[in-house]
Design a protein around this motif. Structure first.
Motif, PDB file in Angstrom:
ATOM      1  N   MET A  77      -1.795  -3.974 -10.985  1.00 24.40           N
ATOM      2  CA  MET A  77      -2.173  -4.717 -10.627  1.00 24.40           C
ATOM      3  C   MET A  77      -3.236  -4.132 -10.146  1.00 24.40           C
ATOM      4  N   ILE A  78      -3.790  -3.515 -10.131  1.00 21.61           N
ATOM      5  CA  ILE A  78      -4.622  -2.681  -9.595  1.00 21.61           C
ATOM      6  C   ILE A  78      -5.763  -2.833 -10.920  1.00 21.61           C
ATOM      7  N   LEU A  79      -5.208  -2.796 -11.862  1.00 20.20           N
ATOM      8  CA  LEU A  79      -6.297  -2.657 -13.057  1.00 20.20           C
ATOM      9  C   LEU A  79      -7.056  -3.329 -13.287  1.00 20.20           C
ATOM     10  N   LEU A  80      -6.043  -4.881 -12.931  1.00 17.25           N
ATOM     11  CA  LEU A  80      -6.125  -5.850 -13.593  1.00 17.25           C
ATOM     12  C   LEU A  80      -7.747  -6.436 -12.414  1.00 17.25           C
ATOM     13  N   MET A  81      -7.194  -6.195 -11.023  1.00 15.98           N
ATOM     14  CA  MET A  81      -8.528  -6.339 -10.045  1.00 15.98           C
ATOM     15  C   MET A  81      -9.836  -5.367 -10.569  1.00 15.98           C
ATOM     16  N   GLY A 101     -14.384 -11.998  -6.480  1.00 15.50           N
ATOM     17  CA  GLY A 101     -12.893 -11.195  -6.921  1.00 15.50           C
ATOM     18  C   GLY A 101     -11.568 -12.282  -7.380  1.00 15.50           C
ATOM     19  N   PHE A 102     -11.657 -13.357  -6.782  1.00 20.52           N
ATOM     20  CA  PHE A 102     -10.697 -14.447  -7.640  1.00 20.52           C
ATOM     21  C   PHE A 102     -11.159 -14.114  -8.926  1.00 20.52           C
ATOM     22  N   PHE A 103     -11.070 -13.777  -9.848  1.00 21.15           N
ATOM     23  CA  PHE A 103     -10.827 -13.894 -11.646  1.00 21.15           C
ATOM     24  C   PHE A 103      -9.844 -12.287 -10.801  1.00 21.15           C
ATOM     25  N   GLY A 104      -9.369 -11.633 -10.640  1.00 23.16           N
ATOM     26  CA  GLY A 104      -8.253 -10.252 -10.873  1.00 23.16           C
ATOM     27  C   GLY A 104      -7.883 -11.039  -9.917  1.00 23.16           C
ATOM     28  N   MET A 105      -8.169 -11.641  -8.449  1.00 26.44           N
ATOM     29  CA  MET A 105      -7.077 -12.619  -7.726  1.00 26.44           C
ATOM     30  C   MET A 105      -5.590 -13.166  -8.579  1.00 26.44           C
ATOM     31  N   ALA A 110     -20.501 -11.390   7.909  1.00 29.49           N
ATOM     32  CA  ALA A 110     -19.199 -10.799   7.821  1.00 29.49           C
ATOM     33  C   ALA A 110     -17.985 -11.224   7.847  1.00 29.49           C
ATOM     34  N   SER A 111     -17.736 -12.210   7.877  1.00 26.28           N
ATOM     35  CA  SER A 111     -16.300 -13.024   7.164  1.00 26.28           C
ATOM     36  C   SER A 111     -16.053 -13.294   6.363  1.00 26.28           C
ATOM     37  N   GLU A 112     -17.467 -13.356   5.153  1.00 28.64           N
ATOM     38  CA  GLU A 112     -17.115 -13.315   3.858  1.00 28.64           C
ATOM     39  C   GLU A 112     -16.322 -12.113   3.806  1.00 28.64           C
ATOM     40  N   TRP A 113     -16.691 -10.439   4.198  1.00 26.47           N
ATOM     41  CA  TRP A 113     -16.131  -9.663   3.846  1.00 26.47           C
ATOM     42  C   TRP A 113     -14.913  -9.049   4.046  1.00 26.47           C
ATOM     43  N   LEU A 114     -14.970  -9.906   5.271  1.00 28.04           N
ATOM     44  CA  LEU A 114     -13.233  -9.856   5.579  1.00 28.04           C
ATOM     45  C   LEU A 114     -12.488 -10.573   4.489  1.00 28.04           C
ATOM     46  N   ARG A 115     -12.914 -12.032   4.427  1.00 27.23           N
ATOM     47  CA  ARG A 115     -11.826 -12.593   3.746  1.00 27.23           C
ATOM     48  C   ARG A 115     -11.541 -11.952   2.354  1.00 27.23           C
ATOM     49  N   ALA A 116     -12.942 -11.718   1.805  1.00 23.60           N
ATOM     50  CA  ALA A 116     -12.471 -10.686   0.211  1.00 23.60           C
ATOM     51  C   ALA A 116     -11.789  -9.582   0.175  1.00 23.60           C
ATOM     52  N   THR A 117     -11.674  -8.682   1.204  1.00 19.58           N
ATOM     53  CA  THR A 117     -10.664  -7.545   1.829  1.00 19.58           C
ATOM     54  C   THR A 117      -9.237  -7.760   2.483  1.00 19.58           C
TER      55      THR A 117
END
Lengths: 332, 286
Positions: free
Chosen positions: B50-54, B89-93, B170-177
Motif C-alpha cells: 500500500m505504501i509503495l502504491l501510494m 493523492g486520489f490516484f494512490g488512494m 488548511a482544510s485541504e491539507w487536513l483532508r488530504a492527510t
C-alpha cells in the motif's frame, strides 16, 4: 469440577446432544468416549461457550464460562491441533493468548519447554507436523496453569512416543488435583489413561462409571491353552466340568477358570502345555456393542451418578473369537 | 506424580492456578490483538504494498502533470490550474484501498479459516471485547500508516506541482492527510465487519472489491435514458467518486457530497455493518 445439566443441542431437526447430565470431578482423568458423530466435540464446544446450548447448562466451578474472570487460568482446552494461525510463530501464537488473560510472558517459554517445542519456538506453526501441532495446542491449554484441562482427541495422529507422553502428562496433571477431561473414540486408549468413564452415543449418556467397574462388567476373561496333546487335554478338561471352546490354530479356550487351576490339572494328568495364558476380551468390542444400539437406550441420560447403561454383557458366540488381535493379554 | 490407572483417587484438594486472577478488560484484549496483527506477514505485505502504491502513483501522476503543464506554459498558454496539487493523492488512494480491504478482512476471517477463532474466544469469552479490540487495533494501525504516507505524498506533490497549482488551504491539507487516512481506515473497518459476517477470507475480499469497483463499471454501461438517474447516483456515490469528493471543496459530481461529507457517509455505513457484526458474533455458534 464441571457440571452439565440437561445439556441439549439441536441443529435443525437433528439432535446432536440430548439431555446430557454428568459431572467431571477433580483429581482424576475422566474419559469421554463415543463413536464419531456421537456429539463429543459439540458437547465440549458448549462447555467452552463456543456453541450455545438449545437448553441446559454447563457450570465450571459453579460459574458459567462467560463469567470466568480470566478463563485460561481456570480451564485450558485443546480442541483441534491446528486451531492456531499458521503464519504466526509458535511463540507469538501463545503470546497473544497469554496477553488476553494477563499471563506473564515468561510462562510462554515455560510451557513451550514443557511440551518440548523450545527449539522451534520462533518457527511458523504451519510447518509443524501433526504431533508438533498437538504439542502446541497442549501448550496453549497449559498456559494459564489451569485447574481444568480439556483435550479433544489428543492422541489423534501421534506417534507411539507422543501418545505415551500425552498419557503420562494427563496422569501427572490429574495427580496434582486437576480435573482432566479427555475425549476419544478409542476405548483401548481410554483404558490406559482414564480413571472414570463417560460414554455417549447419539448425544445420549450411555454410561457414567469408573473405569474399573466398566472393565469388570464388560470384559469376559478366559484362559487360553495350547497343547500337542490336544485331544487328551480336552478330555481332561471335560472330565473336570469345564466348557472348552476350540478357538482354531490348535488352541482351546476355557471360561470361568484360573490359570493356576488349569495348570495344576494339566500337570496332574501329565499333559504337556505349550501355552497357558489368561486372556481378556477387548474392551473395544464391549464399547462398540454398547454404542451400536445407542438409539434403544432412553432415560439413562438424566441420572448423574451411577447411571449404568444396561449394555449387553460381552458375549459373542463361543468360537467366534478367533481373531488374534481382539483379545488382549491380562498382563499387558 | 503419576496416579495409577484404574484406581480413582480423589485428590485431597482441587488444583488452583498459581497465577493471580484479576478480571480481564479491553486493555488485555488490545495487547493480544496488537501481538496478532504485528506477528503475521500479511500485515507487512499489505501495508508495504500500500505504501509503495501510494508513493509511486501519487508522485508519478504529479510528475507527469507538472511536466505537461510546464510544456504548455512554454507554449504561452495559461499555466495556473485552479485546483491544488493535493488532488493527485486520489490516484494512490484507490489501489491502496484494495490493500486495506484485504488486511481488514484477513484480520478476522483468517481466524475463522485457521480455527484460531475458537482459541481466541475460549481465552476471551466476551466476544464483543474481541471484536472491539480487533477494530481499534486495526483502525489505529491503518489510520497511522495511511495518514503518514498520505502526508508524505501530499508534501511531495505540492513541491512538484505547487508552483503551477493553487495553494492548498488548511482544510485541504487536513483532508488530504488525516482525512484520506481516516477514509481508508474506515473502509478497512467496513471490510473487517464484513469479514466477521461472512467468516470467509476470499468471499469477503471479493464482496468488498466488488463494492469498491462495480458501481462505476456498471454505471459506465447504463447507456439507456431510462437508467439515467441510477447511473447518476452510481457515479456520485461510488467509492472512487467519494474519494475524489474528499479532495474537493465543491461537489465534483452533480450535487453530491464534497469535503468531509464522504467520510461521514462511510462512517455511518461502517457503524451499521459493524453493529450487525457485533450482534451476529454474539449470537452465533463458532
Amino acid at each position: 469440577m464441571i457440571e452439565l445439566e440437561g445439556l441439549t443441542k439441536r441443529f435443525g431437526t437433528k439432535t446432536a446432544v440430548d439431555h446430557l447430565s454428568f459431572r467431571v470431578r477433580p483429581g482424576v482423568v475422566t474419559g469421554f468416549l463415543g463413536p464419531n458423530g456421537a456429539g463429543k466435540s459439540t458437547t465440549m464446544r458448549m462447555m467452552l461457550d463456543l456453541d450455545n446450548p438449545t437448553s441446559g447448562t454447563v457450570r465450571i466451578d459453579g460459574k458459567h464460562y462467560r463469567d470466568l474472570a480470566e478463563p485460561l487460568k481456570y480451564i485450558g482446552a485443546l480442541l483441534d491441533a491446528k486451531a492456531m494461525h499458521g503464519g504466526r510463530s509458535a511463540y507469538n501464537n501463545l503470546l497473544c493468548l497469554a496477553q488476553s488473560n494477563r499471563i506473564p510472558e515468561a510462562r510462554v517459554g515455560e510451557v513451550l519447554d514443557l511440551v518440548g517445542l523450545t527449539p522451534v519456538a520462533k518457527k511458523k506453526s504451519k510447518g509443524f507436523s501433526l504431533g508438533m501441532g498437538q504439542r502446541l495446542g497442549i501448550a496453549s491449554a497449559l498456559l494459564g496453569d489451569p485447574e481444568i484441562l480439556m483435550f479433544d482427541e489428543p492422541v489423534n495422529g501421534l506417534d507411539p512416543e507422543g501418545i505415551h507422553w500425552i498419557r503420562n502428562l494427563m496422569k501427572a496433571l490429574a495427580a496434582e488435583g486437576r480435573t482432566i477431561f479427555v475425549s476419544s473414540h478409542l476405548m483401548s486408549e481410554m483404558a490406559l489413561t482414564a480413571d472414570h468413564l463417560i460414554v455417549i452415543g447419539q448425544g445420549k449418556l450411555l454410561a457414567d462409571t469408573s473405569m474399573a467397574d466398566f472393565i469388570q462388567q464388560n470384559s469376559r476373561s478366559f484362559v487360553r491353552l495350547r497343547s500337542p496333546q490336544q485331544e487328551r487335554l480336552r478330555d481332561v478338561l471335560h472330565g473336570n466340568g469345564f466348557i472348552v471352546v476350540e478357538a482354531g490354530n490348535g488352541t482351546l479356550e476355557v471360561d470361568g477358570a484360573t490359570t493356576e487351576k488349569l495348570g495344576e490339572l494339566a500337570a496332574e494328568n501329565g499333559v504337556v502345555l505349550h501355552e497357558l495364558s489368561a486372556q481378556r476380551a477387548s474392551l473395544e468390542e464391549a464399547f462398540m456393542q454398547m454404542t451400536a444400539g445407542a438409539v434403544e437406550y432412553h432415560a439413562h441420560g438424566t441420572d448423574v451418578h451411577g447411571a449404568q447403561a444396561p449394555g449387553p454383557r460381552w458375549g459373542p458366540p463361543p468360537g467366534s473369537d478367533s481373531d488374534p488381535h481382539a483379545p488382549t493379554s491380562e498382563g499387558a | 506424580m503419576t496416579a495409577p490407572a484404574h484406581q480413582p483417587t480423589q485428590a485431597p484438594y482441587a488444583y488452583v492456578s498459581p497465577i493471580p486472577v484479576r478480571r480481564a478488560h479491553l486493555g488485555d484484549a488490545l495487547a493480544s490483538e496488537w501481538t496478532k496483527i504485528r506477528s503475521v506477514r500479511s500485515t507487512m505485505w499489505t501495508l508495504g504494498v500500500m505504501i509503495l502504491l501510494m508513493l509511486a502513483l501519487g508522485l508519478g501522476v504529479a510528475a507527469i502533470a507538472a511536466a505537461s503543464q510546464r510544456a504548455m506554459s512554454e507554449d504561452g498558454q495559461a499555466a495556473m490550474v485552479e485546483e491544488s496539487a493535493l488532488g493527485f493523492g486520489f490516484f494512490g488512494m484507490l489501489p491502496a484501498a484494495i490493500c486495506v480491504i484485504t488486511l481488514g478482512v484477513l484480520t478476522i476471517a483468517s481466524e475463522y479459516g485457521t480455527g484460531m477463532i475458537r482459541t481466541t474466544l475460549t481465552a476471551c469469552p466476551s466476544r464483543g471485547r474481541v471484536l472491539a479490540a480487533k477494530a481499534i487495533v486495526f483502525f489505529l494501525l491503518v489510520f497511522t500508516v495511511t495518514t503518514v504516507t498520505a502526508a508524505l505524498v501530499a508534501v511531495a506533490q505540492v513541491a512538484i506541482v505547487g508552483d503551477i497549482a493553487a495553494e492548498p488551504t488548511a482544510s485541504e491539507w487536513l483532508r488530504a492527510t488525516a482525512g484520506a487516512g481516516a477514509y481508508l481506515a474506515l473502509l478497512g473497518l467496513l471490510s473487517l465487519a464484513l469479514g466477521t459476517l461472512i467468516r470467509h477470507s476470499a468471499g469477503a475480499i471479493t464482496v468488498m472489491i466488488g463494492l469498491l469497483l462495480l458501481p462505476l463499471v456498471v454505471g459506465l454501461f447504463m447507456l439507456s435514458e431510462a437508467l439515467e438517474s441510477v447511473r447518476e447516483w452510481l457515479f456520485t456515490y461510488a467509492i472512487p467518486s467519494q474519494m475524489i469528493a474528499l479532495y474537493s471543496d465543491q461537489p465534483p459530481f452533480g450535487d453530491g457530497p464534497a469535503g468531509w461529507e464522504p467520510l461521514f457517509i462511510l462512517a455511518g455505513v461502517t457503524a451499521v455493518v459493524l453493529g450487525g457484526a457485533f450482534a451476529l458474533l454474539n449470537s452465533r455458534d463458532v
